[in-house]
Design a protein around this motif. Structure first.
Motif, PDB file in Angstrom:
ATOM      1  N   UNK A  78     -39.730  -5.109  11.202  1.00 44.12           N
ATOM      2  CA  UNK A  78     -37.853  -5.250  11.578  1.00 44.12           C
ATOM      3  C   UNK A  78     -37.029  -5.014  10.364  1.00 44.12           C
ATOM      4  N   UNK A  79     -35.841  -4.007  10.330  1.00 43.28           N
ATOM      5  CA  UNK A  79     -35.325  -3.655   9.689  1.00 43.28           C
ATOM      6  C   UNK A  79     -34.591  -4.411   8.981  1.00 43.28           C
ATOM      7  N   UNK A  80     -34.182  -5.448   7.323  1.00 43.02           N
ATOM      8  CA  UNK A  80     -33.637  -6.365   7.258  1.00 43.02           C
ATOM      9  C   UNK A  80     -31.975  -5.879   7.834  1.00 43.02           C
ATOM     10  N   UNK A  81     -31.250  -6.754   8.246  1.00 36.20           N
ATOM     11  CA  UNK A  81     -29.862  -7.323   8.612  1.00 36.20           C
ATOM     12  C   UNK A  81     -28.555  -6.916   6.959  1.00 36.20           C
ATOM     13  N   UNK A  82     -27.870  -6.382   7.890  1.00 33.94           N
ATOM     14  CA  UNK A  82     -26.458  -6.181   6.522  1.00 33.94           C
ATOM     15  C   UNK A  82     -25.827  -6.659   7.071  1.00 33.94           C
ATOM     16  N   UNK A  83     -24.985  -6.983   5.745  1.00 39.26           N
ATOM     17  CA  UNK A  83     -23.440  -7.723   6.459  1.00 39.26           C
ATOM     18  C   UNK A  83     -22.875  -6.579   6.131  1.00 39.26           C
ATOM     19  N   UNK A  84     -21.334  -5.866   7.008  1.00 41.06           N
ATOM     20  CA  UNK A  84     -20.143  -5.321   6.075  1.00 41.06           C
ATOM     21  C   UNK A  84     -19.058  -5.618   6.935  1.00 41.06           C
ATOM     22  N   UNK A  85     -18.026  -5.760   5.350  1.00 47.66           N
ATOM     23  CA  UNK A  85     -16.422  -6.172   5.528  1.00 47.66           C
ATOM     24  C   UNK A  85     -15.703  -4.755   5.801  1.00 47.66           C
ATOM     25  N   UNK A  86     -14.726  -5.094   6.058  1.00 48.03           N
ATOM     26  CA  UNK A  86     -13.829  -4.090   6.942  1.00 48.03           C
ATOM     27  C   UNK A  86     -12.791  -4.868   6.329  1.00 48.03           C
ATOM     28  N   UNK A  87     -12.195  -4.756   4.604  1.00 47.35           N
ATOM     29  CA  UNK A  87     -11.254  -5.826   4.648  1.00 47.35           C
ATOM     30  C   UNK A  87      -9.899  -4.629   4.593  1.00 47.35           C
ATOM     31  N   UNK A  88      -8.855  -5.440   5.595  1.00 47.49           N
ATOM     32  CA  UNK A  88      -7.803  -3.988   6.362  1.00 47.49           C
ATOM     33  C   UNK A  88      -6.476  -5.028   5.502  1.00 47.49           C
ATOM     34  N   UNK A  89      -5.529  -5.089   5.398  1.00 45.64           N
ATOM     35  CA  UNK A  89      -4.204  -4.933   5.127  1.00 45.64           C
ATOM     36  C   UNK A  89      -3.637  -6.393   6.238  1.00 45.64           C
TER      37      UNK A  89
END
Length: 294
Positions: free
Chosen positions: A1-12
């Motif tokens: 199983x592929x590793x997990x990635x975290x993602x953040x779209x940091x908007x104003x």
């Protein structure tokens, strides 16, 4: 199983956090309003802690953020917001918060650099080795992908603050940028539309003078981008670009502004193939955060 990635779209306006194996395989997601740095980043950290307890920790975290950002790894303020117009956020260091204090290996870039990378990987600019993405919303920002690489240079592109000639009839408007009198963002972002006409753009009818001005300014921007970078695609996104008919008007004004100086339409297969809308369902920034880690 592929590793997990975290993602953040940091908007104003808001932060979108997600965990998954890619932008199209998200297993948990949450949205938080952008308030103070401490409150907003703590909410993000708690989200990743909660998802780690259920699904396991992320291998890496990608953050696609509003700017301007210090992206020079040799700089003492690497990872920090610089003199941003967002009140209270100048000096906030994303790398320090997530990597140093939370132990999360972190990749940071601008939201628009992330978005152009996502469009090149999976969207309307797929297969291009040169493309530009511009978001037109609360602010205006642009990311550039040139010769197969994201453009950083001394800082990163700040397309929203390039100077603009005034649209005929718009000479009296002061603009809303606190830094420049005649920059693109100050004349054509969502707050500029609201300030000029007294109501938000979404409340203005079809055929209103506002859209003539908007098409003029965005076409001038596309002309500048074309003549400076010669991209294979210009991708336009953001809330303002959701206006029906606006992208078609931009193409028409662009053709006038370029005045057939270079054969862009012929080389690109038509202006509707050269100036294109975002293609990732309005989540180009979040997809870009995933792309930064892939």
């Amino acid at each position: 199983m592929s590793k997990l990635i975290g993602a953040v779209e940091a908007g104003g306006t808001k932060f979108i956090c997600a965990v998954g194996r890619g932008h199209d395989d998200i297993i948990a997601q949450a949205t938080f309003p952008t308030t103070t740095p401490e409150e907003t980043l703590d909410l993000c950290a708690h989200f990743f802690a909660d998802t780690a307890a259920t699904h396991g920790p992320v291998e890496r975290l990608g953050i696609a953020a509003f700017g301007p950002l210090d992206l020079d790894p040799a700089s003492a303020t690497y990872g920090a917001l610089l003199d941003t117009p967002k009140p209270g956020w100048a000096g906030t260091n994303f790398i320090d918060y997530f990597k140093q204090h939370r132990g999360m290996p972190t990749v940071l870039d601008t939201d628009v650099n992330g978005a152009v990378l996502a469009e090149v990987r999976w969207g309307h600019a797929r297969g291009c080795d040169s493309a530009v993405y511009v978001t037109v919303g609360t602010g205006i920002g642009g990311g550039a992908f040139v010769n197969g690489k994201l453009v950083h240079g001394l800082l990163h592109p700040e397309i929203g603050h390039i100077p603009m000639p005034r649209a005929p009839g718009d000479e009296a408007f002061a603009g809303v940028c606190p830094f420049h009198d005649d920059c693109l963002e100050g004349l054509a972002a969502g707050p500029a539309i609201a300030e000029r006409w007294g109501v938000p753009g979404q409340d203005l009818p079809e055929g209103h003078k506002a859209w003539e001005f908007e098409a003029f300014y965005l076409a001038q921007m596309c002309r500048s981008i074309t003549l400076m970078l010669s991209p294979q695609k210009i991708v336009l996104g953001g809330g303002v670009m959701a206006r029906p008919g606006l992208i078609e008007a931009v193409r028409q004004e662009f053709a006038k502004a370029l005045a057939s100086y270079v054969p862009v339409a012929a080389r690109a297969g038509g202006l509707d193939s050269y100036i294109v809308p975002q293609s990732l369902g309005g989540v180009s920034g979040l997809a870009g955060a995933f792309a930064l880690c892939s």
